[in-house]
Design an enzyme around this catalytic site. Structure first.
Site, PDB file in Angstrom:
ATOM      1  N   SER A  16       0.831  -1.194   0.000  1.00 56.11           N
ATOM      2  CA  SER A  16       0.000   0.000   0.000  1.00 56.11           C
ATOM      3  C   SER A  16       0.875   1.257   0.000  1.00 56.11           C
ATOM      4  O   SER A  16       1.658   1.464  -0.924  1.00 56.11           O
ATOM      5  CB  SER A  16      -0.964  -0.026   1.201  1.00 56.11           C
ATOM      6  OG  SER A  16      -1.926   0.989   1.090  1.00 56.11           O
TER       7      SER A  16
ATOM      8  N   GLU B 121      -1.961  -2.887  -8.093  1.00 55.03           N
ATOM      9  CA  GLU B 121      -3.138  -3.212  -7.273  1.00 55.03           C
ATOM     10  C   GLU B 121      -3.716  -1.905  -6.772  1.00 55.03           C
ATOM     11  O   GLU B 121      -3.054  -0.873  -6.799  1.00 55.03           O
ATOM     12  CB  GLU B 121      -2.753  -4.139  -6.121  1.00 55.03           C
ATOM     13  CG  GLU B 121      -1.784  -3.545  -5.113  1.00 55.03           C
ATOM     14  CD  GLU B 121      -2.452  -2.721  -4.016  1.00 55.03           C
ATOM     15  OE1 GLU B 121      -3.637  -2.943  -3.715  1.00 55.03           O
ATOM     16  OE2 GLU B 121      -1.770  -1.836  -3.457  1.00 55.03           O
TER      17      GLU B 121
ATOM     18  N   HIS C 285      -4.949  -5.469  -1.383  1.00 53.92           N
ATOM     19  CA  HIS C 285      -5.660  -5.059  -0.172  1.00 53.92           C
ATOM     20  C   HIS C 285      -6.724  -6.037   0.303  1.00 53.92           C
ATOM     21  O   HIS C 285      -7.717  -5.638   0.924  1.00 53.92           O
ATOM     22  CB  HIS C 285      -6.282  -3.681  -0.384  1.00 53.92           C
ATOM     23  CG  HIS C 285      -5.309  -2.552  -0.214  1.00 53.92           C
ATOM     24  ND1 HIS C 285      -4.391  -2.207  -1.181  1.00 53.92           N
ATOM     25  CD2 HIS C 285      -5.096  -1.697   0.821  1.00 53.92           C
ATOM     26  CE1 HIS C 285      -3.664  -1.183  -0.760  1.00 53.92           C
ATOM     27  NE2 HIS C 285      -4.077  -0.856   0.450  1.00 53.92           N
TER      28      HIS C 285
END
Length: 342
Positions: free
Chosen positions: A147, A246, A316
């Site tokens: 992330s 992602e 995630h």
């Protein structure tokens, strides 16, 4: 007098030439790719991991005791950074200087064998001017997270240091919440830290593009990859590269805009292969007229004529399998599925 004038003119000409930009020494910045990548040593039982919070502050419910127990079950010790649990700031886990000092201390500590981000959020980019990541080339150790930690992975990619895109302690599940997919996430982190993670095999996806390619793995969170374009952390696609992307919680039109940025910047066309991970909790499908975020991505990547893997379980949601960023990987896509070899 004429001789003096000629000498003076010559000196002036020489001085002017010396100040031309094309003759000045160029600064040695992280924008320049490194010739060889450094691979940190894998962990062994008894090693210590340092846990930092480079971005958002922790929830008051964060269970650090169970995190310590999880690493202990792997034979590893844990050291928490001094400002790890800082809650004085409205959003961040301490000031920029405090978080940077925590990260630098873990990088510099010879007793720490891996630096693990507890969670993401936002804020790692604010630490880049304040930390000396080059120490990880001199004394390599694994930097772990995903992330927001994508920005640190990109910075290390420019320095030529492998790192680990993987689940974080803030995502660990315990007790009744520890389902099979969560266990797979944690086990892939443990295996990767120990050097046991060598290959990912995937079932075929209808949007996959066949072929075989090799390149260094780069990327991560798509929004952060796009935000790095034009900065010293921009991924290096001038050497063979495999792009992983992602995303979470974005609107469909923003996803399309980010793919436009990758395409129009010319970076997308330079990829040797593309790995598409989880695109979780995407919004605005009805408004944009597209139900599946993969359809947006496919519009941009399928015409490239390179291997593309859809459905890589990384991002995630669980399972979030580990990826060695900066590692030269082999991507193979065929009728029976896909494989990624590290």
């Amino acid at each position: 007098m004429k001789l003096l004038f000629l000498l003076f003119a010559l000196l002036c000409s020489t001085g002017t030439s010396a100040q031309r930009p094309d003759t000045l020494p160029q600064p040695d910045t992280v924008k320049r790719p490194c010739a060889a990548f450094v691979r940190p040593p894998y962990l062994r039982p008894g090693d210590t991991v340092g846990i930092v919070t480079p971005a958002r502050k922790l929830s008051e419910k964060a269970d650090t005791a169970k995190v310590r127990e999880r690493f202990a079950s792997w034979g590893l010790n844990v050291k928490f950074a001094p400002h790890f649990f800082d809650r004085e700031q409205p959003y961040f886990a301490g000031t920029d200087l405090q978080r940077a000092a925590d990260l630098q201390a873990m990088i510099d500590d010879p007793g720490i064998r891996a630096v693990v981000s507890y969670q993401g959020g936002y804020g790692s980019v604010r630490l880049l001017p304040l930390v000396d990541l080059t120490r990880l080339r001199e004394h390599p150790k694994w930097l772990v997270g995903f992330s927001d930690v994508t920005m640190l992975h990109l910075a290390l990619g420019r320095l030529g240091v492998e790192s680990l895109h993987a689940t974080m302690p803030g995502k660990f599940r315990f007790g009744a919440d520890e389902q099979a997919d969560a266990i797979r996430s944690d086990e892939s982190l443990r295996s990767a830290l120990m050097g046991l993670w060598t290959r990912i095999d995937l079932d075929p996806h209808p949007l996959d593009c066949p072929g075989t390619a090799q390149g260094r793995l780069t990327g991560g969170n798509l929004a952060i990859v796009c935000s790095a374009i034009g900065t010293p952390e921009e991924p290096d696609f001038d050497t063979p590269a495999v792009l992983f992307i992602e995303e979470v919680g974005e609107h469909m039109y923003r996803l399309d805009r980010m793919m436009q940025q990758l395409e129009r910047s010319g970076l997308l066309a330079k990829c040797r292969a593309i790995l598409v991970g989880h695109f979780t909790d995407m919004a605005g499908a009805r408004h944009f007229g597209v139900d599946d975020p993969y359809d947006i991505i496919a519009h941009y990547v399928r015409p490239l004529g390179i291997p593309v893997v859809f459905g890589l379980p990384a991002g995630h949601e669980d399972p979030n399998v580990a990826l060695y960023m900066g590692r030269e990987v082999t991507v193979t896509v065929g009728d029976t599925g896909a494989s990624i070899e590290f």
